[in-house]
Scaffold this active site. Structure first.
Site, PDB file in Angstrom:
ATOM      1  N   SER A 172     -22.142 -15.298   8.747  1.00 47.11           N
ATOM      2  CA  SER A 172     -22.464 -14.151   7.905  1.00 47.11           C
ATOM      3  C   SER A 172     -21.258 -13.214   7.791  1.00 47.11           C
ATOM      4  CB  SER A 172     -23.713 -13.449   8.446  1.00 47.11           C
ATOM      5  OG  SER A 172     -24.222 -12.530   7.514  1.00 47.11           O
ATOM      6  N   HIS A 216     -25.717 -16.721   3.048  1.00 51.96           N
ATOM      7  CA  HIS A 216     -27.192 -16.689   2.928  1.00 51.96           C
ATOM      8  C   HIS A 216     -27.622 -16.911   1.476  1.00 51.96           C
ATOM      9  CE1 HIS A 216     -26.890 -15.236   6.972  1.00 51.96           C
ATOM     10  NE2 HIS A 216     -26.387 -14.071   6.617  1.00 51.96           N
TER      11      HIS A 216
END
Length: 244
Positions: free
Chosen positions: A134, A170
């Protein structure tokens, strides 16, 4: 023991729920450690939890995971001050650096305040394998989409730019991610780049993408570039190898 070329594995994954610990090493992170080529001793892996506010809980979960994995573990935090006397020397002594998720904007600000950005470039150029999830994927790129500023995603455009691309994380699990990333690339706010579904990662040697990887079936990676006619973005799925 440096890798044979500057190496980054940027992911939207890499850790999985543990049976004895909160975290266990996922196939993507295990692959990053294998890329370091360590033999005859435990690999040295350093965790940077800066994006999560240097959470002591995250540090504990990392060390538990590292014990389970058989790593020689360390961590580097910035709050309330760096916990090592020489950030560059510490990172250069590692085989792998693993960066956790959270606020990429906060990570970049703190790293620049303490010279971690410069140390990261030195470690990358020396062959220390850089990886993360991330925010720990976005940071290596020019920029991407982030919730650092609030629940409505916004662009971040001042990444470390070790890699001259944008990055979308994501991509399949948060509904704002895909359309915003594509629109930012289409309008030129972000350069062309690469995106990962949860459980997927991008392996770079130097500044070249050499392989798209996944640790779960169906997780994909994508190249996103501006359309030739200026009308939008073009998304191209990449051949993605499933790690076992």
């Amino acid at each position: 023991m440096p890798a044979d070329a500057p190496t980054i594995l940027a992911t939207s994954g890499g850790i999985v729920p543990g049976s004895r610990t909160r975290w266990s090493v996922g196939p993507l992170t295990q692959h990053a450690v294998e890329l370091a080529g360590v033999t005859g001793r435990a690999p040295r892996v350093c965790f940077l939890p800066t994006a999560g506010g240097d959470s002591s809980e995250s540090v504990r979960h990392f060390h538990d995971m590292a014990i389970e994995a058989g790593w020689h573990a360390s961590h580097l935090v910035c709050f309330p001050m760096p916990n090592v006397p020489d950030v560059t020397a510490h990172l250069l002594a590692q085989d792998v650096v693993w960066v956790g998720g959270g606020s990429v904007a906060g990570l970049l600000a703190m790293w620049r305040m303490h010279g971690v950005d410069v140390a990261m470039r030195a470690a990358w150029e020396a062959g220390v394998v850089l990886t993360g999830v991330s925010a720990g994927s976005l940071c290596w790129h020019v920029g991407g989409t982030t919730d650092s500023f609030g629940p409505d995603l916004r662009p971040v455009t001042d990444g470390l730019a070790l890699l001259p691309f944008s990055n979308g994380v994501h991509y399949d699990s948060e509904p704002q991610r895909r359309p915003l990333f594509q629109s930012l690339v289409a309008e030129g706010t972000l350069p062309a780049g690469f995106a990962t579904d949860d459980g997927a990662g991008l392996l770079y040697r130097g500044t070249e993408l050499v392989e798209a990887l996944a640790e779960r079936p169906g997780a994909g990676c994508y190249h996103v570039r501006p359309g030739a006619d200026g009308s939008g973005a073009v998304e191209t799925p990449l051949d993605t190898r499933l790690l076992r």
